[in-house]
Every structure is written in C-alpha cells, then in structure tokens.
Design a protein around this motif. Sequence first.
Motif, PDB file in Angstrom:
ATOM      1  N   VAL A   1       0.836  -1.205   0.000  1.00 52.44           N
ATOM      2  CA  VAL A   1       0.000   0.000   0.000  1.00 52.44           C
ATOM      3  C   VAL A   1       0.870   1.255   0.000  1.00 52.44           C
ATOM      4  CG1 VAL A   1      -1.711   1.317   1.324  1.00 52.44           C
ATOM      5  CG2 VAL A   1      -2.035  -1.140   0.959  1.00 52.44           C
ATOM      6  N   ASP A   2       1.988   1.231   0.736  1.00 56.80           N
ATOM      7  CA  ASP A   2       2.915   2.374   0.711  1.00 56.80           C
ATOM      8  C   ASP A   2       3.369   2.667  -0.713  1.00 56.80           C
ATOM      9  OD1 ASP A   2       2.863   2.704   3.469  1.00 56.80           O
ATOM     10  OD2 ASP A   2       4.822   1.754   3.815  1.00 56.80           O
TER      11      ASP A   2
ATOM     12  N   ALA B   1      -8.963   1.625  12.546  1.00 62.10           N
ATOM     13  CA  ALA B   1      -8.696   1.017  11.236  1.00 62.10           C
ATOM     14  C   ALA B   1      -8.469   2.072  10.157  1.00 62.10           C
ATOM     15  CB  ALA B   1      -9.857   0.120  10.832  1.00 62.10           C
ATOM     16  N   ILE B   2      -7.654   1.697   9.213  1.00 63.02           N
ATOM     17  CA  ILE B   2      -7.382   2.525   8.028  1.00 63.02           C
ATOM     18  C   ILE B   2      -7.824   1.731   6.803  1.00 63.02           C
ATOM     19  CG2 ILE B   2      -5.553   3.572   6.615  1.00 63.02           C
ATOM     20  CD1 ILE B   2      -5.939   5.024   9.218  1.00 63.02           C
ATOM     21  N   LEU B   3      -8.418   2.438   5.862  1.00 61.36           N
ATOM     22  CA  LEU B   3      -8.832   1.817   4.609  1.00 61.36           C
ATOM     23  C   LEU B   3      -7.849   2.192   3.503  1.00 61.36           C
ATOM     24  CD1 LEU B   3     -12.631   2.780   4.618  1.00 61.36           C
ATOM     25  CD2 LEU B   3     -11.617   0.641   5.403  1.00 61.36           C
ATOM     26  N   ALA B   4      -7.640   1.268   2.595  1.00 58.39           N
ATOM     27  CA  ALA B   4      -6.945   1.584   1.341  1.00 58.39           C
ATOM     28  C   ALA B   4      -8.041   1.725   0.302  1.00 58.39           C
ATOM     29  CB  ALA B   4      -5.988   0.469   0.953  1.00 58.39           C
TER      30      ALA B   4
ATOM     31  N   VAL C   1      -3.446   4.265  -4.888  1.00 52.94           N
ATOM     32  CA  VAL C   1      -4.372   4.130  -3.758  1.00 52.94           C
ATOM     33  C   VAL C   1      -4.145   5.306  -2.818  1.00 52.94           C
ATOM     34  CG1 VAL C   1      -4.368   1.583  -3.853  1.00 52.94           C
ATOM     35  CG2 VAL C   1      -2.872   2.760  -2.237  1.00 52.94           C
ATOM     36  N   ARG C   2      -5.103   5.497  -1.940  1.00 50.38           N
ATOM     37  CA  ARG C   2      -4.935   6.473  -0.861  1.00 50.38           C
ATOM     38  C   ARG C   2      -5.451   5.828   0.412  1.00 50.38           C
ATOM     39  NH1 ARG C   2      -8.014   9.410  -4.336  1.00 50.38           N
ATOM     40  NH2 ARG C   2     -10.159   8.769  -4.309  1.00 50.38           N
ATOM     41  N   ARG C   3      -4.871   6.209   1.510  1.00 50.52           N
ATOM     42  CA  ARG C   3      -5.337   5.752   2.821  1.00 50.52           C
ATOM     43  C   ARG C   3      -6.380   6.736   3.319  1.00 50.52           C
ATOM     44  NH1 ARG C   3       0.151   4.023   3.176  1.00 50.52           N
ATOM     45  NH2 ARG C   3       0.370   2.001   4.194  1.00 50.52           N
TER      46      ARG C   3
END
Length: 168
Positions: free
Chosen positions: A96-97, A116-119, A105-107
């Motif tokens: 994801v980075d 929680a974090i979404l991608a 993508v963005r977080r």
Amino acid sequence: MPPRKPLPFDPIAEARRQWTAHGWGETADGMAAITSLMRAQQIVLGRVDEVLRPFELTFARYEVLMLLLFSREGRLPLNRIGVRLQVHPTSVTSAVDRLETRGHVRRIPHPTDRRAILAEITDEGRTTALAATEKLNGTVFADLGLPEGGIDTLVGLLNEMRRTAGDF
C-alpha cells in the motif's frame, strides 16, 4: 536479459534419477513434484514480472489493486486485504505504501472504526489495474503452455494440495 538456451536434458528428471540412485527412491517422486512446482513458479513469475514492469507493479501490488477494484466500494481495511491475499500485515503495508506513492491508492480513515485505516483505489489505480490486466490476459493468462484440459487439472490438483495444507 537475452533468453537462455534450453538444456539438452531435463535437470529435474536427472535429479529424480539421482535421488533414487542414492537410496531416497521413496521420496524421489515428491522431490521431483516440488522441484517442478518451484521451477514452474519461477517461469510464471518471470513472465508476469515482465508484463508488470512497465506499470511499475509487482504481482503483490497488482493483487492489491485488483482486490480493491473488485471490492464493492473500491476500498477495504488493510487487515482485510492481508486476510484475503493471505499475506502478513507488513507485506500489505509495504504494498500500500508503494501504491500510494504512485498515486494508485490512498489511505482514508475507517468511517466507524477509529483504529482502522482503509486503502481506497484511485482513478489512476483503476486505469493502471485495468491496463495491466489487459496485458496479463493477452500475454500470460491466455496461454500457460498446457494441453487442452490441463489448466482445469492443474487448478484441481493445486486446490487439493492447498486445501489439505489448511489454506482454505
């Protein structure tokens, strides 16, 4: 890298013969199967990497993009990505980075779970995923070099191996 010249013999068949000659005949078939599987994986990964390189993707990052593309809302929690792709959370974070750096993508914060974090896939990510898929479909997935019915047989055997190992 120029294509290498094929060997005049099958080195795995020779290893199997040597395995038997050295008294390990009861495991020679298993050794040959595993070695063949590993070599096939190298061949396929080489073909996939060659296609994905111009998109600046690895297969792991491609899988993340496709998982997000196929998700209902184009976004998933990072932990769910790891579970679905059966990889360690560190691998998800790394993928994801890299995808985030490329603008694929963005977080974003989870709307109901502050921990929680979404991608979330971006328009650029969608475009890249679809272009990479078109290229993979045309140059890798469409022709694995197996005879008629071979793909179904291979997938069935590998599914059985994965199921027996507790993969699903």
